[in-house]
Design an enzyme around this catalytic site. Sequence first.
Site, PDB file in Angstrom:
ATOM      1  N   LYS A  91      29.458  15.970  50.227  1.00 30.82           N
ATOM      2  CA  LYS A  91      30.170  15.635  48.985  1.00 30.82           C
ATOM      3  C   LYS A  91      29.198  15.732  47.805  1.00 30.82           C
ATOM      4  O   LYS A  91      28.041  15.287  47.915  1.00 30.82           O
ATOM      5  CB  LYS A  91      30.735  14.213  49.103  1.00 30.82           C
ATOM      6  CG  LYS A  91      31.612  13.772  47.945  1.00 30.82           C
ATOM      7  CD  LYS A  91      32.235  12.398  48.230  1.00 30.82           C
ATOM      8  CE  LYS A  91      33.126  11.914  47.113  1.00 30.82           C
ATOM      9  NZ  LYS A  91      33.752  10.605  47.401  1.00 30.82           N
ATOM     10  N   SER A 166      38.745  10.301  46.788  1.00 31.90           N
ATOM     11  CA  SER A 166      38.039  11.295  46.024  1.00 31.90           C
ATOM     12  C   SER A 166      37.339  12.357  46.865  1.00 31.90           C
ATOM     13  O   SER A 166      37.045  13.438  46.342  1.00 31.90           O
ATOM     14  CB  SER A 166      36.997  10.617  45.131  1.00 31.90           C
ATOM     15  OG  SER A 166      36.018   9.972  45.919  1.00 31.90           O
ATOM     16  N   SER A 190      38.081   6.502  49.740  1.00 36.74           N
ATOM     17  CA  SER A 190      37.827   7.924  49.470  1.00 36.74           C
ATOM     18  C   SER A 190      37.400   8.767  50.654  1.00 36.74           C
ATOM     19  O   SER A 190      37.348   9.988  50.536  1.00 36.74           O
ATOM     20  CB  SER A 190      36.783   8.060  48.369  1.00 36.74           C
ATOM     21  OG  SER A 190      37.430   8.013  47.134  1.00 36.74           O
TER      22      SER A 190
HETATM   23  N1  GLN Z   1      40.953   6.119  44.824  1.00 37.36           N
HETATM   24  C1  GLN Z   1      40.116   4.990  44.565  1.00 37.36           C
HETATM   25  C2  GLN Z   1      39.662   5.014  43.129  1.00 37.36           C
HETATM   26  O1  GLN Z   1      40.135   5.802  42.399  1.00 37.36           O
HETATM   27  C3  GLN Z   1      38.958   4.971  45.513  1.00 37.36           C
HETATM   28  C4  GLN Z   1      37.906   5.949  45.188  1.00 37.36           C
HETATM   29  C5  GLN Z   1      36.749   5.931  46.136  1.00 37.36           C
HETATM   30  O2  GLN Z   1      36.831   5.372  47.225  1.00 37.36           O
HETATM   31  N2  GLN Z   1      35.652   6.519  45.691  1.00 37.36           N
HETATM   32  O3  GLN Z   1      38.855   4.273  42.711  1.00 37.36           O
END
Ligand code: GLN
Length: 496
Positions: A91, A166, A190
Amino acid sequence: WSICCPTFIGLMMNNYKLPISKINQLFKNKELNPSELYAETFERAAITESIIHGHLELFQEENLKKALNSDKRYEKGKNLGTLDGIPIAIKDNINISGYATTCSSKMLSNYISPYDATVITRLKNEGALFTGKTNLDEFAMGSSTENSAFGPTKNPWDSSRVPGGSSGGSAAVVSAGSAIASLGSDTGGSIRQPASFCGVVGFKPTYGTVSRFGLVAFASSLDQIGPITNHVEDARLIFNSMKGHDPRDATSLIESKAKQPKLKNAKIGIIKELMEDGISEDAKKEVHKVAKLLEAEGHEIIEVSLPLTKMSISIYYLIAPAECSANLSRFDGVRYGNRVPGSTSSEMMELTRANGFGPEVKKRILLGTYALSAGYYDAYYGQALKARAMMKKEFTDIYEDVDYLISPTTPSDPFKFGEKSDNQLEMYMSDLCTIPANLVGMPAISIPTGLSSQGLPLSVQIMSPSNTDNTLLDFSESLESLVAFTEEPVINGVVS
Ligand code: GLN
């Protein structure tokens, strides 16, 4: 052919979907070479990437030499570890020395990391090869990759749908077969939510077991790096290669002994609050289907109530933005970030931040700064911390009674591009089931178990007490074989 050209047979079998232990065996038996597998994953990328856009950067040329070195090690019977020669995607918020780390943000489009994250050092020591850097929502804020400054990633099962986020790029490339496995980061879901949307395994370890050194911080008390894989055993292998105390991460755990949940005749709690309104019928059905399979194996299934899980989105959207507003202050055009010139230093910083950050990141910084500001701190951030502590207690108490908790990973199957981007609350709700594990710190895994009525992947999430990661993975592996989910997406007419 099978006798005189075993590699051809290896290619026919789509090696990129085999468990890593099997690939390692093929390498050791000289039935396949790391450089051949590397070429195969890049051939796969050539078919899939123009549709999926999972990688922001591919490292093909640079790593071919490393793959050939891996060939030589196997020839001499001196491979470094089981991961030697395995192509893994990273990532793009995890630093690899000499490569860009953009966090999918304009702010960092020119940043080249001068060092390796601890997880990268540990995987390199095992001989892992990196396919490239994968797409994400800007600074890991989002649930769909629609917040990437470099365009979204598409879901390999249906390119009109999001791959989740994400870590959408990391999940999509594993599902599409252009990497054997990948690393993601999980602050509120994420790793698990995109893994679920793409029909692959996503594992968020106990907070502090895997070093965060070299991960660009979003919300430091929640962030955790973990693997996204085709098989649970691969997740275990990668997790165990990365974990362990790291003095360069102040929150890194020293290995501690915890009472382990049972593997046989276990008691499993279905979380009532994660099976109510807002959860699709398909997602609920999937949990009941898996519960029946577990019951038939001799496990006991009960319904448990954890009332504070209903508060988790509210708690998260105070704590995560508060921490992000502090963490992202370093992107000011002086310490980090593409500088936009101004006539004074504060104008320069204002322009730099106005130009470099996208709308979601700006919104979170504003929200977090407000929640932390004098006069509001106790009412917002302080209250959220108290609620988080109460939630932790609720989970600790429930684990006195049950070994594992089960829920859907996501409230629904993958949604379409644009479907939730105008409705912030609905977008935030897609992390309803995953956020509790981050707030509590416990390990959680998403395992693909079936297809929805629309033919899209569905998963269940299993959670266990903190520091029981390997037991959770063992339990998940037996569940994985019970479920026997073997469906694969079809991309450009080719099955993964
Ligand atoms: N979707 C969640 C957010 O927008 C989690 C994101 C993540 O785990 N990095 O914060």
